[in-house]
Design an enzyme around this catalytic site. Structure first.
Site, PDB file in Angstrom:
ATOM      1  N   HIS A 163       8.063  -9.337  -8.052  1.00 22.83           N
ATOM      2  CA  HIS A 163       7.016  -8.321  -7.596  1.00 22.83           C
ATOM      3  C   HIS A 163       8.057  -7.280  -6.751  1.00 22.83           C
ATOM      4  O   HIS A 163       8.002  -7.388  -5.557  1.00 22.83           O
ATOM      5  CB  HIS A 163       5.844  -8.915  -6.749  1.00 22.83           C
ATOM      6  CG  HIS A 163       4.819  -8.058  -6.564  1.00 22.83           C
ATOM      7  ND1 HIS A 163       4.812  -6.595  -6.954  1.00 22.83           N
ATOM      8  CD2 HIS A 163       3.423  -8.363  -6.114  1.00 22.83           C
ATOM      9  CE1 HIS A 163       3.670  -6.170  -6.464  1.00 22.83           C
ATOM     10  NE2 HIS A 163       2.844  -7.148  -6.268  1.00 22.83           N
ATOM     11  N   HIS A 166       3.945  -1.810  -5.199  1.00 22.84           N
ATOM     12  CA  HIS A 166       2.635  -2.016  -4.444  1.00 22.84           C
ATOM     13  C   HIS A 166       3.072  -2.160  -2.988  1.00 22.84           C
ATOM     14  O   HIS A 166       2.276  -2.633  -1.997  1.00 22.84           O
ATOM     15  CB  HIS A 166       1.901  -3.265  -4.889  1.00 22.84           C
ATOM     16  CG  HIS A 166       1.365  -3.081  -6.138  1.00 22.84           C
ATOM     17  ND1 HIS A 166       0.796  -3.966  -6.783  1.00 22.84           N
ATOM     18  CD2 HIS A 166       1.340  -1.724  -7.006  1.00 22.84           C
ATOM     19  CE1 HIS A 166       0.121  -3.472  -8.111  1.00 22.84           C
ATOM     20  NE2 HIS A 166       0.675  -2.253  -8.124  1.00 22.84           N
ATOM     21  N   TYR A 168       5.181  -3.974  -1.008  1.00 24.79           N
ATOM     22  CA  TYR A 168       5.389  -5.231  -0.337  1.00 24.79           C
ATOM     23  C   TYR A 168       7.126  -5.227  -0.168  1.00 24.79           C
ATOM     24  O   TYR A 168       7.752  -4.127  -0.400  1.00 24.79           O
ATOM     25  CB  TYR A 168       4.969  -6.318  -1.344  1.00 24.79           C
ATOM     26  CG  TYR A 168       3.632  -6.309  -1.413  1.00 24.79           C
ATOM     27  CD1 TYR A 168       2.872  -6.561  -0.285  1.00 24.79           C
ATOM     28  CD2 TYR A 168       2.941  -5.892  -2.625  1.00 24.79           C
ATOM     29  CE1 TYR A 168       1.574  -6.600  -0.285  1.00 24.79           C
ATOM     30  CE2 TYR A 168       1.504  -6.062  -2.767  1.00 24.79           C
ATOM     31  CZ  TYR A 168       0.725  -6.360  -1.521  1.00 24.79           C
ATOM     32  OH  TYR A 168      -0.594  -6.369  -1.686  1.00 24.79           O
TER      33      TYR A 168
END
Length: 356
Positions: A163, A166, A168
């Site tokens: 990931h 977004h 993070y």
């Protein structure tokens, strides 16, 4: 890039054509996007997730799990699943088995929230004051991703998605609005992307590059993480990810400001698509028509669906039949109920029966 479809065949539904993604043969191009659901009590995946994921699995279908936290310090929200302990690995196994029993391909998204955290583990709407990672701490976080990838394979997953989107931790390093470091992890584009690529390298070495994907949102401003030159960032990462030979790049459309807000954007993912050598996945507010169009134009290989797949567990079948879709209910999306808004969205046959 995949083989371009012929627009002469009016019977073709591009989203429902097969695709070879590395060693994985997909029967269609409709992907379950990673969707946080807040139903993994105490950071442990629960038995009700067996039904949830198996409902959305199909023979040759590709699913990406909700984000699984790579370490105790990587947590940011209550009741999100982890993948750092033996207990969590064992809890994932029957969920993965259920997807495989229906012929699905299942990847685990690996997550560390970085500064998007709070000390009281509330809903996540207020955050604790962050501090930069010390340079000597960064290798430990990279190693947490590596160990989480190993754990995911032990749990039975076919691969992992890192990931990097977004707002993070990985996105925080890449974006110059957030990253004000003055060491080798800050300043230039190459330095800001160093952490992301160290994670990619470590994970690829651990489980094999053919089992690794990367999600990125270069044009977005999630969690106040923007970049002054997203075009350069997207191209640099596409080229760098290609050099590592990973399986796929999963990019968020520039039109997505947040998970629910969409606007007309002058930017495009097409240069990134052309720069990346592996499978390219797009996400961001797609419907059936939009998805068919981008696949037909060869602007992408696969299309990830979030809210539509959440509300329609048989989404590929509905696309095939041009059937009506269940409406997504945001009010029940992030509650902790093991059924409501989770496994109770009706299948097409059930919807038909209810109308009768």
């Amino acid at each position: 890039m995949g083989e371009k479809l012929s627009s002469n065949d009016s019977e073709i539904t591009p989203l429902l054509t097969p695709y070879q993604m590395g060693n994985f043969h997909l029967s269609h191009r409709v992907v379950l996007a990673p969707l946080t659901r807040f139903r993994s009590y105490g950071y442990i995946p629960q038995p009700h997730a067996i039904l949830y994921y198996s409902q959305r699995a199909s023979n040759g279908g590709f699913l990406i799990s909700e984000a699984a936290v790579v370490s105790e310090t990587g947590r940011g929200y209550k009741d999100t699943p982890g993948i750092w302990t033996k207990q969590q690995v064992e809890a994932w196994k029957p969920i993965v088995d259920a997807v495989h029993a229906k012929g699905g391909i299942f990847f685990c998204q690996l997550w560390h929230v970085g500064r998007v955290s709070n000390n009281v583990w509330s809903s996540g709407e207020s955050y604790s004051i962050p501090r930069p990672l010390r340079t000597d701490e960064i290798p430990f976080v990279v190693n947490e991703f590596r160990l989480a990838a190993r754990n995911a394979i032990e749990a039975g997953f076919d691969g992992v998605e890192i990931h990097g989107a977004h707002g993070y931790i990985i996105d925080q390093f890449m974006k110059d609005q957030v990253n004000d470091r003055t060491d080798e992890y800050g300043g230039s584009l190459e330095n800001r992307c160093r952490f992301a690529l160290e994670v990619v390298e470590a994970v690829a070495k651990e489980i094999g590059a053919g089992r690794v994907g990367f999600r990125i949102s270069p044009f977005a401003n999630y969690m106040e993480s923007a970049d002054s030159n997203p075009e350069a960032l997207s191209l640099y990462m596409a080229e760098s990810l290609s050099k590592h030979g990973i399986l796929y790049c999963h990019a968020i459309e520039p039109r997505m400001i947040t998970a629910t807000e969409k606007f007309e954007s002058p930017h495009s993912l097409l240069p990134m698509r052309k720069a990346f050598n592996g499978t390219f996945i797009v996400a961001g507010g797609y419907d059936r028509e939009d998805g068919n169009k981008v696949v037909m134009k060869d602007d992408t290989d696969l299309v990830a669906y979030g809210r539509l797949f959440l509300a329609n567990p048989d989404l590929p079948k509905r696309f095939q039949l041009k059937a009506a879709l269940n409406k997504f209910n945001r009010d029940t999306c992030y509650i902790s109920d093991p059924i409501l808004g989770y496994t109770d969205y009706p299948f097409l046959e059930e919807s038909h029966q209810m109308k009768i």
